[in-house]
Design an enzyme around this catalytic site. Structure first.
Site, PDB file in Angstrom:
ATOM      1  CG  HIS A 191      40.594  41.003  60.192  1.00 27.75           C
ATOM      2  ND1 HIS A 191      41.578  40.488  59.729  1.00 27.75           N
ATOM      3  CD2 HIS A 191      40.946  41.730  61.314  1.00 27.75           C
ATOM      4  CE1 HIS A 191      42.258  40.302  60.342  1.00 27.75           C
ATOM      5  NE2 HIS A 191      42.073  41.099  60.916  1.00 27.75           N
TER       6      HIS A 191
ATOM      7  CB  CYS B  58      29.070  57.383  60.012  1.00 25.26           C
ATOM      8  SG  CYS B  58      29.213  58.794  59.081  1.00 25.26           S
TER       9      CYS B  58
ATOM     10  CB  CYS C  95      25.803  62.877  60.407  1.00 24.00           C
ATOM     11  SG  CYS C  95      27.187  62.275  60.228  1.00 24.00           S
TER      12      CYS C  95
ATOM     13  CB  SER D 291      48.075  33.885  54.706  1.00 25.63           C
ATOM     14  OG  SER D 291      47.949  34.865  55.292  1.00 25.63           O
TER      15      SER D 291
HETATM   16  P1  OAD Z   1      44.701  34.269  53.266  1.00 29.84           P
HETATM   17  O1  OAD Z   1      43.983  34.436  52.100  1.00 29.84           O
HETATM   18  O2  OAD Z   1      46.286  35.328  53.080  1.00 29.84           O
HETATM   19  O3  OAD Z   1      45.131  33.070  53.151  1.00 29.84           O
HETATM   20  C1  OAD Z   1      44.552  32.588  53.427  1.00 29.84           C
HETATM   21  C2  OAD Z   1      45.212  30.294  53.822  1.00 29.84           C
HETATM   22  O4  OAD Z   1      44.355  29.506  53.508  1.00 29.84           O
HETATM   23  C3  OAD Z   1      46.341  30.130  53.405  1.00 29.84           C
HETATM   24  O5  OAD Z   1      47.034  30.137  53.659  1.00 29.84           O
HETATM   25  C4  OAD Z   1      45.669  28.932  51.866  1.00 29.84           C
HETATM   26  O6  OAD Z   1      46.473  28.091  51.809  1.00 29.84           O
HETATM   27  C5  OAD Z   1      44.621  28.697  53.106  1.00 29.84           C
HETATM   28  N1  OAD Z   1      43.320  27.539  52.536  1.00 29.84           N
HETATM   29  C6  OAD Z   1      42.648  27.559  51.479  1.00 29.84           C
HETATM   30  N2  OAD Z   1      42.324  26.685  51.065  1.00 29.84           N
HETATM   31  C7  OAD Z   1      42.106  25.887  51.960  1.00 29.84           C
HETATM   32  C8  OAD Z   1      41.162  25.167  52.728  1.00 29.84           C
HETATM   33  N3  OAD Z   1      40.744  24.409  52.094  1.00 29.84           N
HETATM   34  N4  OAD Z   1      41.274  24.591  53.780  1.00 29.84           N
HETATM   35  C9  OAD Z   1      41.907  25.369  54.473  1.00 29.84           C
HETATM   36  N5  OAD Z   1      43.075  25.977  54.266  1.00 29.84           N
HETATM   37  C10 OAD Z   1      43.122  26.902  52.853  1.00 29.84           C
HETATM   38  O7  OAD Z   1      43.906  34.246  54.259  1.00 29.84           O
HETATM   39  P2  OAD Z   1      44.256  35.070  55.608  1.00 29.84           P
HETATM   40  O8  OAD Z   1      45.328  34.514  56.308  1.00 29.84           O
HETATM   41  O9  OAD Z   1      42.649  35.061  56.438  1.00 29.84           O
HETATM   42  O10 OAD Z   1      42.225  41.792  56.822  1.00 29.84           O
HETATM   43  O11 OAD Z   1      44.256  36.793  55.567  1.00 29.84           O
HETATM   44  C11 OAD Z   1      44.414  37.740  57.197  1.00 29.84           C
HETATM   45  C12 OAD Z   1      44.223  38.865  56.369  1.00 29.84           C
HETATM   46  O12 OAD Z   1      44.367  39.838  55.436  1.00 29.84           O
HETATM   47  C13 OAD Z   1      42.124  39.117  56.337  1.00 29.84           C
HETATM   48  O13 OAD Z   1      41.311  38.800  57.352  1.00 29.84           O
HETATM   49  C14 OAD Z   1      42.104  40.393  56.375  1.00 29.84           C
HETATM   50  C15 OAD Z   1      43.030  40.178  54.883  1.00 29.84           C
HETATM   51  O14 OAD Z   1      43.047  40.979  54.501  1.00 29.84           O
HETATM   52  C16 OAD Z   1      41.667  41.947  56.647  1.00 29.84           C
HETATM   53  O15 OAD Z   1      40.888  43.103  55.395  1.00 29.84           O
HETATM   54  C17 OAD Z   1      42.074  43.245  57.737  1.00 29.84           C
END
Ligand code: OAD
Length: 245
Positions: free
Chosen positions: A119, A127, A150, A189
């Site tokens: 990501h 830009c 630009c 998640s």
């Molecule tokens: P999320 O916020 O959706 O999920 C975070 C996960 O981490 C959850 O399942 C929590 O239960 C878990 N969690 C929290 N604390 C933890 C810990 N100490 N140890 C282990 N697990 C823990 O974040 P992402 O899955 O990264 O994309 O989200 C995916 C994408 O959605 C991101 O990269 C971003 C977002 O919108 C973009 O911006 C394109």
């Protein structure tokens, strides 16, 4: 203390090909808010409302402000034991691939060298008009959206909802997932595509799928092993028990 199943340790000690997918949860213990947790709101906005081209075009300063706020956070925090453990795993295993959805640069700061950033990276900008990339960090206090030579507006060089991921990086991530005999899905998640398909692809190709998360996710029923707890606690135990310190 979490019991690490023998099978996981054996695969690591045998040094089979390993791939790891990390999400915001691995940085939570460093103090970086996750996207979908209770801290994952900024001024009442959800990530899905801010991380889009449409949001940026209709209110550039709002979206820029959110990234400046997040840059302020990531600049003020440190990698945690989970990040450091993965850097040690990379050193111990020849065919090791770290794939991250995080844009916070904490894996690199912990010493991981080969990182597939699906990501993008929050420290870079580009830009919207000519695509010029700006690697020099912007002062986090700068409220106005910078302008390119630009004349185009400058935005963070991260992937927003509805945008393509860097194709070469994504392809390398799928190749690593399909090659892996052991795949870890850590602190994600597992709902944002296409990253969420990587653990599934790994398992279909025969990998042992291990999930590390404080709570169950969409992936949990599919995982061979679910290690429930904080990645900053569990990963260092794995490293220690495999003698990778
Ligand atoms: P999320 O916020 O959706 O999920 C975070 C996960 O981490 C959850 O399942 C929590 O239960 C878990 N969690 C929290 N604390 C933890 C810990 N100490 N140890 C282990 N697990 C823990 O974040 P992402 O899955 O990264 O994309 O989200 C995916 C994408 O959605 C991101 O990269 C971003 C977002 O919108 C973009 O911006 C394109």
């Amino acid at each position: 203390m979490v019991e690490i199943p023998q099978k996981i340790k054996e695969l690591l000690i045998e040094k089979v090909p390993v791939a790891v997918l990390t999400g915001a949860g691995i940085s939570a213990e460093s103090g970086v808010p996750t996207f979908r947790g209770k801290d994952g709101f900024w001024k009442q906005h959800r990530a899905e409302e801010l991380a889009t081209v449409d949001a940026f075009m209709s209110d550039p300063e709002l979206v820029w402000g959110w990234y400046q706020y997040r840059r302020g956070i990531v600049n003020s925090v440190e990698p945690n034991p989970g990040h450091f453990a993965l850097a040690l795993m990379e050193k111990a295993i020849e065919d090791f691939t770290l794939i991250t959805q995080n844009v916070d640069n904490l894996h690199a700061r912990a010493g991981s060298t080969d990182i597939l950033e699906l990501h993008g990276n929050i420290h870079r900008n580009k830009c919207i008009k000519c695509g010029a990339v700006y690697s020099k960090e912007v002062d986090v206090n700068q409220k106005e959206v910078p302008e390119c030579e630009c004349g185009g507006m400058i935005r963070p060089d991260v992937v927003w909802f509805g945008e393509m991921l860097p194709q070469q990086t994504l392809q390398s991530a799928f190749e690593a997932a399909e090659r892996a005999e052991l795949f870890f899905s850590i602190g994600t998640s597992a709902i944002v595509q296409p990253a969420a398909s990587l653990p599934i692809a790994a398992k279909r190709h025969g990998a042992c799928l291990v999930e590390i998360n404080v709570e169950s996710t969409m992936l949990t029923g599919y995982a061979d092993e679910f290690l429930q707890g904080a990645s900053g606690d569990i990963l260092p135990i794995i490293i220690k028990e495999c003698g990778f310190e």
